[in-house]
Design a protein around this motif. Structure first.
Motif, short mmCIF file in Angstrom:
data_model
loop_
_atom_site.label_atom_id
_atom_site.label_comp_id
_atom_site.label_asym_id
_atom_site.label_seq_id
_atom_site.Cartn_x
_atom_site.Cartn_y
_atom_site.Cartn_z
N PRO A 537 12.55 54.96 102.96
CA PRO A 537 13.67 55.79 103.39
C PRO A 537 13.97 55.52 104.86
O PRO A 537 13.10 55.14 105.64
CB PRO A 537 13.17 57.22 103.16
CG PRO A 537 11.71 57.11 102.94
CD PRO A 537 11.36 55.71 102.61
N VAL A 538 15.25 55.71 105.26
CA VAL A 538 15.66 55.48 106.64
C VAL A 538 15.15 56.65 107.47
O VAL A 538 15.70 57.74 107.45
CB VAL A 538 17.19 55.35 106.74
CG1 VAL A 538 17.60 55.14 108.19
CG2 VAL A 538 17.68 54.21 105.87
N VAL A 539 14.06 56.43 108.18
CA VAL A 539 13.47 57.46 109.03
C VAL A 539 13.26 56.87 110.42
O VAL A 539 13.12 55.65 110.60
CB VAL A 539 12.12 57.97 108.46
CG1 VAL A 539 12.33 58.68 107.15
CG2 VAL A 539 11.13 56.83 108.32
N GLU A 560 14.75 68.23 105.58
CA GLU A 560 13.44 68.84 105.78
C GLU A 560 12.78 68.19 106.99
O GLU A 560 12.92 66.98 107.22
CB GLU A 560 12.54 68.62 104.55
CG GLU A 560 12.96 69.36 103.30
CD GLU A 560 11.98 69.13 102.17
OE1 GLU A 560 11.18 70.05 101.89
OE2 GLU A 560 12.00 68.04 101.58
N ARG A 561 12.02 68.99 107.75
CA ARG A 561 11.18 68.41 108.80
C ARG A 561 10.09 67.59 108.16
O ARG A 561 9.48 68.01 107.16
CB ARG A 561 10.57 69.52 109.66
CG ARG A 561 11.54 70.09 110.71
CD ARG A 561 10.75 70.79 111.80
NE ARG A 561 9.84 69.87 112.47
CZ ARG A 561 8.84 70.25 113.27
NH1 ARG A 561 8.62 71.54 113.47
NH2 ARG A 561 8.07 69.35 113.86
N ILE A 562 9.84 66.41 108.68
CA ILE A 562 8.87 65.51 108.06
C ILE A 562 7.85 65.04 109.08
O ILE A 562 8.08 65.08 110.30
CB ILE A 562 9.56 64.30 107.41
CG1 ILE A 562 10.44 63.57 108.42
CG2 ILE A 562 10.34 64.72 106.18
CD1 ILE A 562 11.07 62.30 107.88
N VAL A 563 6.71 64.58 108.57
CA VAL A 563 5.65 64.02 109.38
C VAL A 563 5.06 62.85 108.61
O VAL A 563 5.04 62.86 107.37
CB VAL A 563 4.57 65.09 109.71
CG1 VAL A 563 3.87 65.55 108.45
CG2 VAL A 563 3.55 64.54 110.71
N GLY A 564 4.59 61.84 109.35
CA GLY A 564 3.98 60.70 108.70
C GLY A 564 2.47 60.72 108.83
O GLY A 564 1.94 61.10 109.88
N TRP A 597 14.49 62.22 109.99
CA TRP A 597 15.43 61.45 109.17
C TRP A 597 16.50 60.82 110.04
O TRP A 597 17.00 61.44 110.98
CB TRP A 597 16.10 62.35 108.13
CG TRP A 597 15.16 62.85 107.07
CD1 TRP A 597 14.60 64.07 107.00
CD2 TRP A 597 14.70 62.12 105.95
NE1 TRP A 597 13.78 64.17 105.89
CE2 TRP A 597 13.84 62.96 105.22
CE3 TRP A 597 14.91 60.82 105.48
CZ2 TRP A 597 13.19 62.57 104.05
CZ3 TRP A 597 14.27 60.42 104.30
CH2 TRP A 597 13.42 61.29 103.61
N GLY A 598 16.84 59.60 109.72
CA GLY A 598 17.93 58.93 110.40
C GLY A 598 19.27 59.23 109.75
O GLY A 598 19.34 59.89 108.71
N PRO A 599 20.35 58.77 110.32
CA PRO A 599 21.69 59.02 109.77
C PRO A 599 21.95 58.14 108.54
O PRO A 599 21.20 57.22 108.24
CB PRO A 599 22.61 58.65 110.94
CG PRO A 599 21.85 57.59 111.68
CD PRO A 599 20.40 57.99 111.57
#
Length: 694
Positions: A537-539, A560-564, A597-599
């Motif tokens: 995914p574009v992140v 959603e707020r995300i973390v890797g 997340w990116g656009p």
């Protein structure tokens, strides 16, 4: 021929031993003797002597046919096949094998007679087997062979098979019954002899010539009555049984009159199976009276011919005297029941239903009710007006809305009793209800109700499947036409387009399957938007060369707020910030990456699973699917978790753009009055591991 079969069997089994250590051929001899005592034909007795030679020796069908004829060879082969069926299996194999057993019987019922005698002798010598094998064989005998013997009218054999099985399965219970019998005899003497003499005196005074026999009921019969009536041994009323054997049916009724004149009949304990025989040919009058010292005793009254049928059942149909076939006028055609069973389950019944219904037919006693025009309807004990309606005609059962018993309106779950008059109230357009299945006891009624409910569900699935097919094909620029669906049916090995649509609506098929059947090249060219396991995914926040994948536990989507979380060999797993799995790595901050997340996420290609509880009503699921489509979300898959009479619980996998899009979908669904609950479901299993996606 019998002597030759004896010599051949002894030669083939030479050197073989049974578990007891005795020569194996003693067993076929014992089986043949059981059949000879029932006066069966030569072919049956020869089959008994040879019934194990194909399975246990080097003999073949061809060799037996050349020596003893095709009839015997076919019978031996049939018994061998029955022996190889694992009837004690607890899964669907038991049902499938039981169906095969009945089909083998339908070709020649003598196969079953040999097998029953084989089982009886094996049970008589069961003590030589290992304890676990004894229990397995006893369960199999109690579940299958004992009731089959009873259904074939061989009550003496059923009693003995049940009693031996009872001794294996519940030795303490059987010993308890026997101890009580011994104690009762010591306290009151030989009651049977005294009551037998009383009955003989009464019959002599009435000038009725008859034989009288008395007996104690079998331990298992007593135990079963104690369980059914929830009573102690001391409170049971019919632990003794007496039989009056007369010369003619007229004498049966004269004997009944003499007995009732001498002793008070117990209300509700009278059955006339002479005027209304059981379906297995059993004829007798049953009555219970308050005899000597106020003890209740059961008396059965029948003729000698009726007694022969009652004891040997279907064997009476094959009996010979002095080499000549003896036609007993009271013996029923053994194939009628089998033909009825085959006809009843020819309409797509699965094996488990088949087993359930045949067991019901074997176990249940009967009640006799009347239509308003006086026609007699035979039903099993515990039958309801719905059973009565289906016994007359499936159409009457399907349209039943109420019932009158003896001119009084009663609930449909009312249990019918002997002699009642039943009137069915009907309404056009009425359909069977799911709750009816728990009210009925006959296989015919259960089968018809399930078939109707299945047809009704199929109509709903077809309507839903039509919408799923339209959406799936429109996504690849194709149209859902009847011709396209007919082609898909052929490619998927289904009967017709309705089966395709029903499969889609019931979630047995997916849009992916439909497109794959019609346009497999489109799948190879990746035209369909799918959630690729390896897609990144574009992140923003991933380092150069790192590959990010959505974590299956929370399956995050844009918004959603995300973390890797860096993982060895798996790149970076992208989690929602509130994912419960993050607790396991909270002490390893070095593995955490701050991501966002990116656009550019304006396509509905993020898969989300929603769980809902909805009313089980016509058109509800179709309306919900339409709502989802109106919100511009595509349905990927549908899976039902619970199907209840009043509600469904199910998963629907959809493709959305982001959290805002998902919220809009959930809000639209939640606003529907037939939805009890709807929420996003965090997959317990990896979404990307599904075998099919749309």
């Amino acid at each position: 021929m019998i002597a030759e079969a004896y010599a051949y069997g002894m030669k083939m089994h030479e050197g073989q031993l049974r578990s007891s250590g005795e020569p194996y051929f003693n067993h076929p001899i014992a089986v043949a003797l059981l059949l000879a005592e029932q006066k069966l034909d030569d072919a049956s007795i020869i089959t008994a002597l040879l019934h194990d030679v194909i399975e246990d020796t080097g003999s073949t069908w061809s060799e037996i046919a050349s020596r003893f004829g095709n009839e015997v060879a076919t019978l031996v082969d049939g018994v061998t096949k029955l022996t190889n069926l694992e009837l004690s299996s607890k899964d669907n194999a038991q049902a499938d094998n039981f169906r095969k057993l009945l089909m083998a019987m339908s070709k020649d019922v003598r196969v079953l007679l040999v097998k029953l005698a084989d089982r009886l002798h094996n049970m008589r010598t069961i003590r030589h087997l290992r304890p676990e094998k004894q229990k397995r064989k006893a369960h199999e005998t109690m579940d299958i062979f004992a009731p089959l013997a009873g259904r074939m009218g061989m009550q003496w054999m059923r009693d003995e098979l049940e009693d031996i099985s009872f001794r294996v399965l519940n030795p303490d219970g059987r010993k308890s019954i026997i101890r009580r019998f011994i104690k009762m005899r010591s306290e009151s003497g030989d009651v049977i002899a005294r009551i037998t003499e009383d009955i003989r005196t009464v019959l002599k005074q009435a000038n009725v010539e008859a034989e009288v026999f008395g007996r104690e009921k079998k331990p298992y019969s007593i135990w079963r009555k104690m369980e059914e009536k929830n009573e102690s041994f001391s409170r049971l009323s019919d632990i003794y049984g007496f039989r009056i054997i007369t010369n003619s049916p007229v004498d049966c009724y004269l004997a009944l009159g003499a007995v009732h004149k001498r002793w008070a009949a117990v209300p509700g304990r009278f059955k006339d199976y002479i005027s209304q025989p059981k379906s297995n040919g059993y004829r007798s009058i049953h009555t219970t009276v308050s005899g000597r010292d106020g003890k209740r005793v059961e008396i059965q009254i029948r003729t000698h011919e009726m007694h022969t049928v009652a004891e040997t059942g279907v064997a009476a149909h094959w009996s010979y005297r002095d080499g000549v076939r003896f036609e007993n006028p009271f013996a029923v055609d053994p194939f009628k029941w089998l033909a009825t069973i085959a006809e009843r389950f020819e309409h797509g019944e699965d094996s488990q239903d088949f087993l359930e219904h045949v067991k019901m037919d074997m176990f249940q006693d009967q009640v006799f009710c009347f239509t308003p025009k006086g026609m007699v309807v035979k039903l099993p004990r515990g039958a309801t007006p719905i059973d009565f309606a289906y016994a007359i005609h499936t159409r009457i059962g399907n349209s039943c809305v109420g019932a009158k018993v003896d001119n009084s309106r009663v609930p449909l779950w009312t249990k019918l009793r002997n002699g009642q008059s039943v009137e069915i109230i009907r309404a056009e357009g009425q359909r069977p209800q799911a709750t009816w299945e728990d009210m009925v006891v006959t296989g015919r009624a259960k089968s018809a109700i399930r078939r109707s409910l299945r047809d009704e569900r199929k109509a709903t699935w077809i309507r839903l499947g039509r919408e799923i097919a339209r959406v799936a094909l429109s996504r690849v620029g194709k149209e859902s036409t009847d011709k396209a669906l007919d082609t898909a049916a052929r490619r998927l090995s289904l009967n017709d387009r309705d089966d395709v649509l029903a499969g889609l609506g019931s979630a047995e098929l997916t849009g992916h399957d439909l497109v794959g059947a019609l346009y497999p090249e489109l799948l190879r060219d990746n035209v369909l938007p799918t959630l690729d396991d390896n897609a990144s995914p574009v992140v923003i926040g991933l380092e150069s060369g790192q590959e990010g994948r959505p974590a299956p536990c929370c399956n995050p989507i844009p918004g959603e707020r995300i973390v890797g979380i860096a993982t060895r060999g798996k790149g970076v797993m992208i989690h929602a910030i509130d994912c419960a799995e993050l607790v396991e790595v909270e002490d390893e901050p070095v593995r955490w990456l701050d991501l966002r997340w990116g656009p550019g996420h304006d396509r509905a290609d993020h898969e989300v699973r929603i769980e809902m509880i909805m009313a089980n009503g016509t058109g509800v699921l179709g309306r919900i699917c339409t709502l989802i489509g109106e919100q511009r979300a595509n349905i990927v898959d549908i899976r039902f978790l619970d199907r209840k009479p009043d509600y469904f619980r199910l998963f629907i996998d959809i493709l959305v753009r982001d959290m805002e899009h998902l919220t809009n979908v959930l809000t639209a669904i939640d606003a529907d009055s037939d939805i009890a609950e709807v929420h996003r479901h965090r997959a317990a299993a990896p979404v990307q591991n599904r075998t099919t996606t749309d």
